[in-house]
Motif scaffolding. Structure first.
Motif, PDB file in Angstrom:
ATOM      1  N   VAL A 203       0.938  -1.289   0.039  1.00  0.00           N
ATOM      2  CA  VAL A 203      -0.043  -0.074   0.095  1.00  0.00           C
ATOM      3  C   VAL A 203       0.995   1.265  -0.050  1.00  0.00           C
ATOM      4  N   THR A 204       0.436   2.014  -0.663  1.00  0.00           N
ATOM      5  CA  THR A 204       1.173   3.468  -0.871  1.00  0.00           C
ATOM      6  C   THR A 204       0.907   4.600   0.221  1.00  0.00           C
ATOM      7  N   VAL A 205       1.845   5.066   1.119  1.00  0.00           N
ATOM      8  CA  VAL A 205       1.519   5.893   2.136  1.00  0.00           C
ATOM      9  C   VAL A 205       2.194   7.300   2.183  1.00  0.00           C
ATOM     10  N   ASP A 206       1.676   8.378   2.211  1.00  0.00           N
ATOM     11  CA  ASP A 206       2.287   9.628   2.099  1.00  0.00           C
ATOM     12  C   ASP A 206       2.354  10.317   3.657  1.00  0.00           C
TER      13      ASP A 206
ATOM     14  N   VAL B  30       4.603   0.327   1.198  1.00  0.00           N
ATOM     15  CA  VAL B  30       4.486  -0.441   2.460  1.00  0.00           C
ATOM     16  C   VAL B  30       4.154  -1.716   2.298  1.00  0.00           C
ATOM     17  N   PHE B  31       4.874  -2.626   2.661  1.00  0.00           N
ATOM     18  CA  PHE B  31       4.426  -4.130   2.463  1.00  0.00           C
ATOM     19  C   PHE B  31       3.736  -4.758   3.938  1.00  0.00           C
TER      20      PHE B  31
ATOM     21  N   VAL C  94      -0.441   6.561  11.742  1.00  0.00           N
ATOM     22  CA  VAL C  94      -1.780   6.812  11.523  1.00  0.00           C
ATOM     23  C   VAL C  94      -2.222   6.919  10.052  1.00  0.00           C
ATOM     24  N   ALA C  95      -1.340   7.409   9.374  1.00  0.00           N
ATOM     25  CA  ALA C  95      -1.311   7.505   7.690  1.00  0.00           C
ATOM     26  C   ALA C  95      -1.535   6.283   7.264  1.00  0.00           C
ATOM     27  N   LEU C  96      -0.708   5.133   7.659  1.00  0.00           N
ATOM     28  CA  LEU C  96      -1.013   3.701   7.244  1.00  0.00           C
ATOM     29  C   LEU C  96      -2.501   3.359   7.513  1.00  0.00           C
TER      30      LEU C  96
ATOM     31  N   ASP D 282      -5.156   5.034   8.023  1.00  0.00           N
ATOM     32  CA  ASP D 282      -6.087   5.819   7.450  1.00  0.00           C
ATOM     33  C   ASP D 282      -5.862   5.080   6.028  1.00  0.00           C
ATOM     34  N   GLU D 283      -4.668   4.852   5.176  1.00  0.00           N
ATOM     35  CA  GLU D 283      -4.745   4.468   3.777  1.00  0.00           C
ATOM     36  C   GLU D 283      -5.336   2.945   3.837  1.00  0.00           C
ATOM     37  N   LEU D 284      -5.468   2.271   4.906  1.00  0.00           N
ATOM     38  CA  LEU D 284      -6.023   0.962   4.907  1.00  0.00           C
ATOM     39  C   LEU D 284      -7.518   0.895   5.214  1.00  0.00           C
ATOM     40  N   GLU D 285      -8.089   2.427   5.611  1.00  0.00           N
ATOM     41  CA  GLU D 285      -9.246   2.695   5.841  1.00  0.00           C
ATOM     42  C   GLU D 285      -9.838   1.609   7.158  1.00  0.00           C
ATOM     43  N   LEU D 286      -8.835   1.684   8.284  1.00  0.00           N
ATOM     44  CA  LEU D 286      -9.157   0.932   9.503  1.00  0.00           C
ATOM     45  C   LEU D 286      -9.846   1.665  10.399  1.00  0.00           C
ATOM     46  N   ASP D 287     -11.025   1.130  10.887  1.00  0.00           N
ATOM     47  CA  ASP D 287     -11.959   1.960  11.940  1.00  0.00           C
ATOM     48  C   ASP D 287     -11.198   1.610  13.327  1.00  0.00           C
TER      49      ASP D 287
END
Lengths: 137, 287
Positions: free
Chosen positions: B12-15, B23-24, B98-100, B102-107
């Motif tokens: 997944v790409t994370v900024d 990120v793997f 936190v960005a990771l 968010d990117e994975l849309e984890l609640d």
């Protein structure tokens, strides 16, 4: 000498023999010790030893050498009590390795520590052999 | 019948801070997200036992990522990273996590990390208490000085072996030899990142005067520490938990600083206690 060795202490000559045999016959040290060549001091308070390694084999263990008798590159020093903690099959926490005992007990790593780091894999294993060959203090 | 593990790996790409990372992560399970951080200088295989633990994955989506510069997560994609020294900071590390998420849309994920992952779990509870359902700092403490050493990267020694054998004593002699050697092997792979990770662990991370600002009611904190850990001892973990409002400390017997990697079977018993305390285990899973 401040401490008295307990009656179960391994005699020095016997310990030198069993330490040498254990190291020279250890599969890990023999598999990875091609460049394990160095000399180091084991200071156990009641006795001290200079272990001289050549290509993974114990070339010599000098017993209680005089101040300038035998050279070495680094020293591992601790009280007899700490070394006795190393000499059990399953050491208690903080007696289970030279890093643990240096951070949390009275062990000191002195001299040319770079040489210790260069040989860390084999030294770590060699010190663990004390769990079976015990210590002469 | 092919013996294929249910664990899957993706990128997944994370900024973060204008830096882009690819990120793997490995994952398995469903339900409550449980995000897992490996230890300094290592990678996500440390969580191999947990990722295939049927009791945990029944009601938790276990996600174990490689921090950038570790395992299969590359250094920054858009930066000449080779022209500077790597030194991880608490600020960047927490923003990344936190960005990771968010990117994975984890609640409301639960965050669990060991060693420098345990320390960053405390940082997350302080900085982002509303973003996590709970944190589980494993082998963490308010302060952990003494491990930011040049030896990890000294060009005159075999850095891979220094890192791997240098952390050997962090494991308990009771832990299975094969698992300790796997952990040793992982550590031979991470020497270029280890020292920079430890800048965070031993230098930048210092919560000694901030523990009273962590609210364990807002973000529950359950700390786990093994008796053979010489870096952050059970006393350090207990002291840290004592100063955090509503935090809980669990001492783990006969295990060290890499519990999930050196002895998952022992570690899982304590982890299940932690998850139970957090309340994330379903009624059927606990039955």
């Amino acid at each position: 000498m401040t401490a008295t060795a307990s009656s179960s202490t391994v005699p020095v000559e016997e310990w030198v023999r069993s330490f040498t045999d254990a190291s020279d016959n250890d599969p890990e040290i023999q598999a990875h010790g091609k460049y394990f060549t160095c000399g180091y001091l084991l200071d156990m308070e009641n006795h001290h030893f200079v272990v001289r390694m050549t290509s993974g084999r114990v070339a010599e263990v000098a017993v209680d050498p005089g101040p300038l008798d035998v050279g070495y590159q680094f020293a591992i020093r601790a009280s007899a009590e700490t070394w006795r903690g190393f000499a059990t099959e399953i050491p208690a926490p903080m007696y289970h390795g030279i890093w643990a005992a240096t951070f949390r007990r009275d062990m000191k790593l002195e001299g040319d520590v770079l040489v210790l780091m260069q040989n860390l894999r084999c030294i770590t294993r060699q010190i663990e052999l004390l769990r079976t060959v015990r210590v002469p203090v | 019948m092919p013996r294929i593990s249910p664990v899957t790996g993706r990128y997944v790409t994370v900024d973060v801070d204008d830096i882009q990372y690819k990120v793997f992560y490995l994952e398995n399970g469903s339900g409550q997200p449980l995000v897992c951080q490996h230890t300094a200088g290592c990678h996500n295989h440390q969580w191999r036992g947990l990722l295939e633990d049927e009791e945990v994955t029944r009601d938790h989506r276990v996600i174990a990522y490689d921090l950038p510069r570790h395992g299969k997560s590359d250094p920054p994609e858009n930066k000449e990273w080779w022209k500077e020294e790597y030194r991880l900071t608490a600020d960047h590390y927490t923003k990344f996590i936190v960005a990771l998420c968010d990117e994975l849309e984890l609640d409301q994920p639960i965050f669990m990390g060991s060693s420098f992952g345990g320390n960053v779990a405390l940082q997350l509870a302080l900085r982002y208490p509303d973003r996590f359902r709970a944190v589980i700092p494993v082998e963490g403490a308010d302060y952990s000085p003494g491990f930011y050493l040049d030896w990890w990267q000294h060009p005159h020694a075999n850095a891979a072996q220094v890192c791997a054998s240098g952390v050997w004593d962090l494991m308990a002699p009771q832990s299975p030899e094969a698992d300790r050697w796997k952990t040793w092997f992982y550590y031979t792979q991470g020497s270029e990142a280890f020292k920079g990770d430890l800048y965070f662990y031993s230098v930048d991370h210092d919560l000694r005067d901030k523990l009273d600002q962590i609210d364990g009611e807002r973000c529950p904190v359950v700390m786990l520490t093994g008796t053979y850990d010489y870096l952050t001892t059970p006393d350090d973990g207990r002291r840290t938990a004592d100063h955090i409002k509503n935090a809980h400390f669990i001492e783990m017997e006969d295990i060290g600083h890499f519990p999930m990697s050196e002895n998952h079977e022992v570690f899982r018993r304590y982890l299940l206690q932690a998850l139970e305390r957090i309340g994330s285990r379903s009624a059927t899973a606990q039955a």
